[in-house]
Design an enzyme around this catalytic site. Structure first.
Site, PDB file in Angstrom:
ATOM      1  N   HIS A  12       1.633   4.426  -2.940  1.00  0.00           N
ATOM      2  CA  HIS A  12       1.737   5.886  -2.830  1.00  0.00           C
ATOM      3  C   HIS A  12       2.969   6.397  -3.588  1.00  0.00           C
ATOM      4  CE1 HIS A  12      -1.582   6.579  -0.179  1.00  0.00           C
ATOM      5  NE2 HIS A  12      -1.112   5.800   0.779  1.00  0.00           N
ATOM      6  N   GLU A  35      -5.824   7.013  -1.073  1.00  0.00           N
ATOM      7  CA  GLU A  35      -5.700   5.821  -0.234  1.00  0.00           C
ATOM      8  C   GLU A  35      -6.415   4.627  -0.872  1.00  0.00           C
ATOM      9  OE1 GLU A  35      -3.820   5.521   2.315  1.00  0.00           O
ATOM     10  OE2 GLU A  35      -3.287   7.636   2.553  1.00  0.00           O
ATOM     11  N   HIS A  94       0.845  -1.209   0.000  1.00  0.00           N
ATOM     12  CA  HIS A  94       0.000   0.000   0.000  1.00  0.00           C
ATOM     13  C   HIS A  94       0.878   1.257   0.000  1.00  0.00           C
ATOM     14  CE1 HIS A  94      -3.338   2.674   1.399  1.00  0.00           C
ATOM     15  NE2 HIS A  94      -2.339   3.267   2.040  1.00  0.00           N
ATOM     16  N   GLU A  95       1.888   1.278   0.870  1.00  0.00           N
ATOM     17  CA  GLU A  95       2.779   2.437   0.933  1.00  0.00           C
ATOM     18  C   GLU A  95       3.583   2.574  -0.367  1.00  0.00           C
ATOM     19  OE1 GLU A  95       2.333   4.520   3.208  1.00  0.00           O
ATOM     20  OE2 GLU A  95       1.059   3.215   4.417  1.00  0.00           O
TER      21      GLU A  95
END
Length: 418
Positions: free
Chosen positions: A281, A357, A277-278
């Site tokens: 980004h 997100e 997930h990070e």
């Protein structure tokens, strides 16, 4: 003056009563019928005690959040209308003949007043976090963080005020534009410094101790074409039981950081999903897009503030004991306008953040190919932080920079089934 003060007090009380009524009486946080019994339903992954604690804690936490926001606005208004800001300016002018020292003295006293006024609510919030098992932070450590907050914010604010007032004197019409031009390099510089200078003031950061896990994370980063040599962990277990991970910094100081609570409570597939997930980004350049968006909004905000500031002083300057736009006594008005506009813009900025997100969640599922780990990670995040899966509407738009847990689980399962 008494009528204005009484009116401000009444308005604040009515505001507090409204949010008490909304959060404790009418705010809807129930699970939709269509989702009951699914993995997005808290009743499927929390026991009865956890469900009750989550509901109670969320209401209290959200109520304190909404009370805290306008408290500083109310305080700034009282300082202006009661002439206290004028008296503070007179005192500051007597401390030195140098304007820089006068501004520093004024801002220092203003910060002390704001800190003292905000401390009771902050203390209550801290005590509730302790009582509900979210915070593990000793009182001495909590006080230390408050002191650090003060000494980090005070010099930055004092420096900004000095520059702003100097620019106002140099250019009455375009000071806001020149101020914004200066904020661009300063913001980038602070963002570059934060991971290595500011964050370590609060916690200890070190390379991930679990080398097997670090290898797997770096392998995942290589799959995503992300240049990375280290993953960092931070000792947040000294302060909280909540879980988190994040990307911070830019350039050479960019870091992916895992809370040690996340390492302790999630298994490896769940941690790899959080890391993916990070990485999402990073791949989608959300950090840089966020910075660009912030700078654009700050430009628009400074323009609006400049116009409102000028109009209010022209129309209500005498009532607020302000002599002119470059009067140091007008600083609470500048801060009040900044706070109100920031809060007004928060539904938009939060919506953009939630969109990013959601995109990062989708990227992580695509990279890891593990929907089960994603759902389990979201459920653990909710349990560890006693976070409502489906908060009331006003809480979501004003407070949530992430989709709700219910939305995140739904989105992951829907995209994985496509």
């Amino acid at each position: 003056m008494r009528k204005w003060i009484a009116g401000a007090c009444l308005l604040y009380v009515l505001y507090g009563l409204f949010f008490y009524w909304y959060l404790f009486k009418t705010g809807d946080s129930s699970v939709p019928e269509a989702l009951k019994g699914t993995s997005a339903d808290p009743a499927t992954f929390m026991n009865k005690k956890e469900l009750i604690l989550t509901e109670d804690y969320s209401k209290i936490k959200d109520f304190i959040f909404f009370l805290r926001i306008p408290l500083e606005w109310f305080l700034f208004f009282i300082l202006l209308i009661a002439g206290l800001s004028r008296k503070m300016t007179h005192w500051a002018e007597q401390t030195s003949r140098f304007k820089v020292v006068q501004i520093a003295a004024y801002v220092f006293v203003l910060f002390l007043i704001v800190t003292a006024a905000s401390l009771p609510l902050d203390w209550i919030s801290y005590q509730y976090s302790l009582g509900y098992g979210i915070s593990t932070q000793p009182t001495a450590s909590w006080i230390k963080d408050q002191v650090i907050d003060f000494w980090v914010s005070f010099p930055l604010t004092a420096g900004a005020v000095m520059v702003f007032y100097w620019l106002m004197k140099r250019s009455e019409k375009r000071w806001w534009l020149f101020a914004w031009l200066l904020t661009v390099p300063v913001t980038l510089f602070l963002f570059f410094l934060q991971p290595v200078v500011i964050d370590p003031l609060y916690n200890d950061f070190y390379p991930l101790k679990n080398k097997k896990l670090e290898y797997d994370i770096l392998k995942l980063a290589d799959q995503a074409d992300i240049p990375a040599n280290h993953v960092y962990e931070v000792d947040m277990s000294k302060k909280t039981n909540a879980l988190n991970a994040y990307v911070t910094g830019i350039g050479a100081n960019k870091r992916i950081v895992l809370w040690d609570t996340t390492l302790n409570k999630l298994n490896e597939p769940e941690i790899l999903f959080i890391m993916a997930h990070e990485m999402g980004h990073y791949v989608m350049k959300h950090v840089y897009k966020g910075l660009a968006g912030y700078l654009f909004l700050s430009l628009a905000g400074l323009y609006v503030i400049a116009k409102l500031y000028k109009w209010i002083i022209r129309r209500y300057g005498n009532s607020l004991h302000i002599k002119g736009r470059t009067d140091l006594a007008a600083l609470p008005l500048l801060l009040l306008l900044t706070g109100v506009l920031t809060f007004t813009a928060s539904p938009f900025t939060n919506a953009v953040s939630r969109h990013q997100e959601k995109a990062a969640d989708e990227y992580a599922v695509e990279l890891t190919k593990n929907k089960k780990a994603a759902v389990a990670a979201f459920q653990e995040l909710s349990k560890a932080g006693l976070s409502e899966a489906n908060p009331p509407f006003l809480v979501k738009i004003f407070k949530y920079g992430h989709p709700t847990i219910m939305e995140r689980i739904q989105n992951v399962e829907q995209n994985a089934d496509k």
